[in-house]
Design a protein around this motif. Structure first.
Motif, short mmCIF file in Angstrom:
data_model
loop_
_atom_site.label_atom_id
_atom_site.label_comp_id
_atom_site.label_asym_id
_atom_site.label_seq_id
_atom_site.Cartn_x
_atom_site.Cartn_y
_atom_site.Cartn_z
N TYR A 194 36.22 38.57 32.93
CA TYR A 194 37.19 38.82 31.74
C TYR A 194 36.54 37.93 30.42
O TYR A 194 36.20 37.05 30.76
CB TYR A 194 38.63 38.33 31.93
N ASN A 195 36.56 38.79 29.37
CA ASN A 195 35.98 38.31 28.26
C ASN A 195 37.22 37.89 27.31
O ASN A 195 37.97 38.73 27.08
CB ASN A 195 35.12 39.05 27.40
N PHE A 196 37.41 36.56 27.16
CA PHE A 196 38.60 36.19 26.21
C PHE A 196 38.10 34.78 25.44
O PHE A 196 37.48 34.03 25.99
CB PHE A 196 39.81 36.07 26.69
N PRO A 197 38.62 34.58 24.37
CA PRO A 197 38.35 33.31 23.72
C PRO A 197 39.28 32.25 24.26
O PRO A 197 40.68 32.32 24.21
CB PRO A 197 38.63 33.33 22.03
N ALA A 198 38.82 30.95 24.70
CA ALA A 198 39.62 30.13 25.44
C ALA A 198 40.94 29.77 24.52
O ALA A 198 42.18 29.41 24.90
CB ALA A 198 38.80 28.83 25.97
N GLN A 226 45.30 35.24 51.54
CA GLN A 226 44.43 33.95 51.62
C GLN A 226 43.26 34.16 52.23
O GLN A 226 42.62 33.52 53.03
CB GLN A 226 45.45 33.00 52.43
N SER A 227 42.81 35.37 52.02
CA SER A 227 41.47 35.80 52.72
C SER A 227 40.14 35.38 52.32
O SER A 227 39.13 35.31 53.02
CB SER A 227 41.54 37.35 52.75
N GLY A 228 40.08 34.79 51.14
CA GLY A 228 39.05 34.12 50.52
C GLY A 228 38.10 35.12 49.81
O GLY A 228 37.15 34.89 49.15
N GLN A 229 38.43 36.37 49.90
CA GLN A 229 37.64 37.51 49.49
C GLN A 229 37.98 38.10 48.13
O GLN A 229 38.97 37.61 47.59
CB GLN A 229 38.09 38.87 50.26
N TYR A 230 36.92 38.47 47.31
CA TYR A 230 37.35 38.83 45.99
C TYR A 230 37.72 40.47 46.14
O TYR A 230 37.50 41.35 47.19
CB TYR A 230 35.86 39.41 45.24
N ASN A 235 34.49 43.76 35.50
CA ASN A 235 33.81 43.60 36.59
C ASN A 235 34.87 43.96 37.76
O ASN A 235 35.86 43.84 37.99
CB ASN A 235 33.46 42.22 36.78
N ALA A 236 33.94 44.58 38.76
CA ALA A 236 34.77 44.87 39.96
C ALA A 236 35.47 43.75 40.72
O ALA A 236 36.71 44.08 41.07
CB ALA A 236 33.85 45.71 41.04
N CYS A 237 35.25 42.30 40.61
CA CYS A 237 35.87 41.62 41.27
C CYS A 237 36.88 40.94 40.56
O CYS A 237 36.71 40.01 40.01
CB CYS A 237 35.05 40.44 41.71
N ALA A 238 38.00 41.58 40.49
CA ALA A 238 39.16 41.31 39.46
C ALA A 238 39.89 40.26 39.98
O ALA A 238 40.31 39.25 39.02
CB ALA A 238 40.12 42.29 39.40
N VAL A 239 40.05 39.97 41.44
CA VAL A 239 40.84 39.20 41.77
C VAL A 239 40.37 38.28 42.90
O VAL A 239 39.77 39.06 43.67
CB VAL A 239 42.45 39.66 42.09
N ARG A 240 40.52 37.31 43.16
CA ARG A 240 40.04 36.49 44.42
C ARG A 240 41.04 35.75 45.21
O ARG A 240 42.04 35.23 44.56
CB ARG A 240 38.94 35.33 44.23
N MET A 241 41.32 35.76 46.51
CA MET A 241 42.18 35.67 47.27
C MET A 241 41.81 33.95 47.83
O MET A 241 41.25 33.92 49.03
CB MET A 241 42.64 36.34 48.53
N ILE A 242 42.28 32.84 47.00
CA ILE A 242 41.87 31.62 47.49
C ILE A 242 43.42 30.92 48.12
O ILE A 242 44.47 30.93 47.45
CB ILE A 242 41.61 30.72 46.22
N GLY A 263 39.40 36.49 39.21
CA GLY A 263 37.97 36.41 39.21
C GLY A 263 37.65 34.79 39.36
O GLY A 263 38.10 34.23 40.04
N GLU A 264 36.72 34.46 38.53
CA GLU A 264 36.42 32.84 38.38
C GLU A 264 36.71 32.66 37.11
O GLU A 264 36.39 31.41 36.72
CB GLU A 264 34.92 32.63 38.51
N ASP A 265 37.65 33.29 36.32
CA ASP A 265 37.71 33.29 34.80
C ASP A 265 39.18 32.40 34.58
O ASP A 265 38.85 31.70 33.59
CB ASP A 265 37.55 34.53 34.26
N LEU A 266 40.21 32.75 35.17
CA LEU A 266 41.46 32.28 34.88
C LEU A 266 42.26 31.94 36.06
O LEU A 266 42.33 33.06 36.98
CB LEU A 266 42.19 33.04 33.95
#
Length: 444
Positions: A133-137, A70-74, A97-104, A112-115
Motif C-alpha cells: 500500500y502506498n501512503f504518506p505516514a 493464524q495461518s501465517g500466510q499472505y 499488490n496481491a498480498c493484501a493481508v497476512r495472518m499472524i 501486508g507488511e505496511d500497516l
C-alpha cells in the motif's frame, strides 16, 4: 460495548462499501492489546474494518473482505484498502499488490507488511508504507505509532434505505404543529363534532394501547385508561368509545376512538362479524358486553334502533402487529378479509395502523426515526397491504407506549400523524356522503 468510531465516521466508511452497517467485534481497551484476544474475537469473521486511534487524534485503519486466521500466510484481496480520516473526509489507499493481508498469530490486523495494529501484542502500530500500500505516514497516523485504542468491526448487510421513502420532520416544532392541528380540526358535517374511528385487530396487536398512547401525548405523560396488555384472549370484552381530552382539564378533542373485542382465529371466539355490522351502523350501545356466541339482536332492549350520523363509524383502522405479519394464521386473515368486504359495502374508509415496528426491526428499536429508512418495515407494510387488500398509502406505522414512563417526541410525531391521517379519511367519508346526497337531490 460502545464503539469509539463516531456515527458520522461509520457512515463515511459504509458509503465506500455499499448498503452495510458496522458491528463492533473487538475493542482492545476491553479485550486486551494482544494477538490472542484479537483472533479470539475476529477469526473467521468477514468482511471487516480495523481502526486504530492514537493520542495525536488520528483515526486510521484498513478494510478486507478476507476472514482473519493464524495461518501465517499472505492472502489476496483486490478490494482491500487502508484509510485515514482528515477531519470528516476519508482518504483511501487501495492495495497495489496481491498480498493484501497476512495472518499472524501474535499481532492484530496485519495489512501486508505496511500497516499492523497491535503489533507483536503491544499497543503500537507497525508502519512501513510502499510495499503493498502506498501512503504518506505523516498523513496516515502523524508518525505517532502508540495506540490508545484498536477496534475491529464486522461489515454486515443492512435493510436501511439510502434515504427515507416518506418525509417526516422529527422536530419539537412539528409535534406542536400536529397537536394544534388536531385540537382545531372540525368535520365538514355540522351534525358531527367528534368523528368516530373504529379500531379492529387481532388479540394483542395494540388497539387499546393505541388509544392509551394518543391519550398520553395530550395528557403530557404516559397513561393507561383503556385495559391493555398481553393475553391469548381479548382483554377488551366491552364496546368502548374513548374521547381524548387536551390535558387533564382540557376540552375533548374532535375524535372518538372506539375499541372492540380482539379478533381471534377460531370461529365463535373474539369479535363477531354480526356485532361488527351493528357497530358500524351505530346500533351498538356504549359498554355493550360482547358475547361471541350470541351477537346483539335487533330486538334486544339495548339495541339502538335509530342511530344518527354522529353514532355511526366514520373510519375503520385495522391494528396489525408488525412482528407477526408473516405468521398471520389463515383463519385470522380470512376474518379480516370478510370484515374488509363488509366495511367496503357500507362505504367506510379504511386504513391500517402497523404497531410494534420497534419489535419487528432492530434498526427501528435503536431509533424510531429509522422507520421510513428500514427496507424491512417497508416490506412488512407491503405484505400487510397485499394480505388486507389496501394500498401502501393507507398503512401508517406507529410505536405505542408500552414500557416507557416518559413521552418520546419521535413516538409522539408518529402517533399524531396517524390521528391526522384518520381525519383525512373521515373527511373522505363525509365528502362521499355529501356527494351521494347531492345526487339524490339532483334526481328528485
Amino acid at each position: 460495548m460502545n464503539p469509539r468510531l463516531t456515527q458520522s465516521q461509520q457512515r463515511t466508511i459504509c458509503a465506500q462499501l455499499g448498503r452495510v452497517k458496522l458491528q463492533l467485534l473487538y475493542k482492545a481497551s476491553i479485550h486486551g492489546f494482544t494477538g490472542a484476544a484479537f483472533h479470539q474475537r475476529c477469526d473467521n469473521r468477514s468482511p471487516t474494518v480495523s481502526v486504530g486511534y492514537n493520542n495525536s487524534g488520528f483515526v486510521f485503519g484498513g478494510y478486507t473482505k478476507q476472514p482473519f486466521s493464524q495461518s501465517g500466510q499472505y492472502v489476496n484481496d483486490d478490494q482491500a484498502f487502508l484509510f485515514t480520516f482528515n477531519a470528516k473526509k476519508l482518504i483511501k489507499y487501495p492495495v497495489n499488490n496481491a498480498c493484501a493481508v497476512r495472518m499472524i498469530a501474535n499481532s492484530g490486523p496485519y495489512f501486508g507488511e505496511d500497516l499492523v495494529l497491535v503489533n507483536a501484542s503491544q499497543a503500537v502500530t507497525h508502519s512501513n508504507p510502499g510495499n503493498y500500500y502506498n501512503f504518506p505516514a505523516a498523513q496516515m497516523h502523524g508518525n505517532d505509532l502508540n495506540l490508545t485504542e484498536c477496534e475491529v468491526y464486522q461489515v454486515e448487510g443492512t435493510t436501511e434505505l439510502e434515504r427515507p421513502w416518506r418525509t417526516v420532520i422529527w422536530e419539537s416544532g412539528k409535534r406542536t404543529e400536529l397537536i394544534e392541528y388536531i385540537k382545531s380540526y372540525k368535520p365538514t358535517v355540522s351534525s358531527v363534532t367528534q368523528p368516530r374511528v373504529l379500531l379492529i385487530g387481532p388479540v394483542g396487536a395494540g388497539k387499546s394501547s393505541f388509544f392509551n398512547s394518543v391519550n398520553s401525548v395530550f395528557r403530557g405523560h404516559v397513561t393507561s385508561q383503556a385495559i391493555s396488555g398481553s393475553s391469548s384472549t381479548s382483554l377488551t370484552t366491552q364496546f368502548r368509545s374513548y374521547s381524548v381530552k387536551a390535558g387533564r382539564e382540557g376540552k375533548p378533542l374532535p375524535i372518538i376512538l372506539c375499541d372492540t373485542m380482539g379478533l381471534e382465529e377460531t370461529k365463535g371466539a373474539g369479535l363477531d362479524i354480526d356485532d361488527l355490522s351493528s357497530i358500524l351502523k351505530g346500533h351498538l350501545p356504549e359498554r355493550y358486553q360482547f358475547n361471541p356466541s350470541a351477537p346483539l339482536h335487533p330486538e334486544a332492549h339495548s339495541y339502538r334502533t335509530s342511530p344518527g350520523l354522529k353514532d355511526k363509524i366514520h373510519c375503520v383502522a385495522y391494528v396489525i402487529d408488525a412482528s407477526k405479519v408473516s405468521i398471520m394464521p389463515t383463519g385470522l386473515e380470512e376474518k379480516l378479509d370478510a370484515i374488509r368486504r363488509k366495511v367496503n359495502l357500507i362505504g367506510i374508509p379504511q386504513l391500517v395502523l402497523l404497531t410494534k415496528v420497534d419489535e419487528a426491526c432492530p434498526q427501528v428499536k435503536e431509533d424510531v426515526r429509522n422507520v421510513y429508512r428500514s427496507g424491512y418495515i417497508k416490506d412488512v407494510m407491503q405484505e400487510v397491504g397485499s394480505r388486507l387488500g389496501v394500498p401502501l398509502s393507507c398503512i401508517i406505522p406507529v410505536k405505542n407506549y408500552s414500557e416507557e414512563l416518559e413521552l418520546d417526541m419521535n413516538c409522539d410525531i408518529l402517533l399524531l400523524s396517524a390521528v391526522i391521517q384518520m381525519f383525512r379519511f373521515v373527511d373522505n367519508y363525509f365528502d362521499e356522503l355529501s356527494d351521494r346526497m347531492s345526487n339524490i337531490q339532483t334526481k328528485d
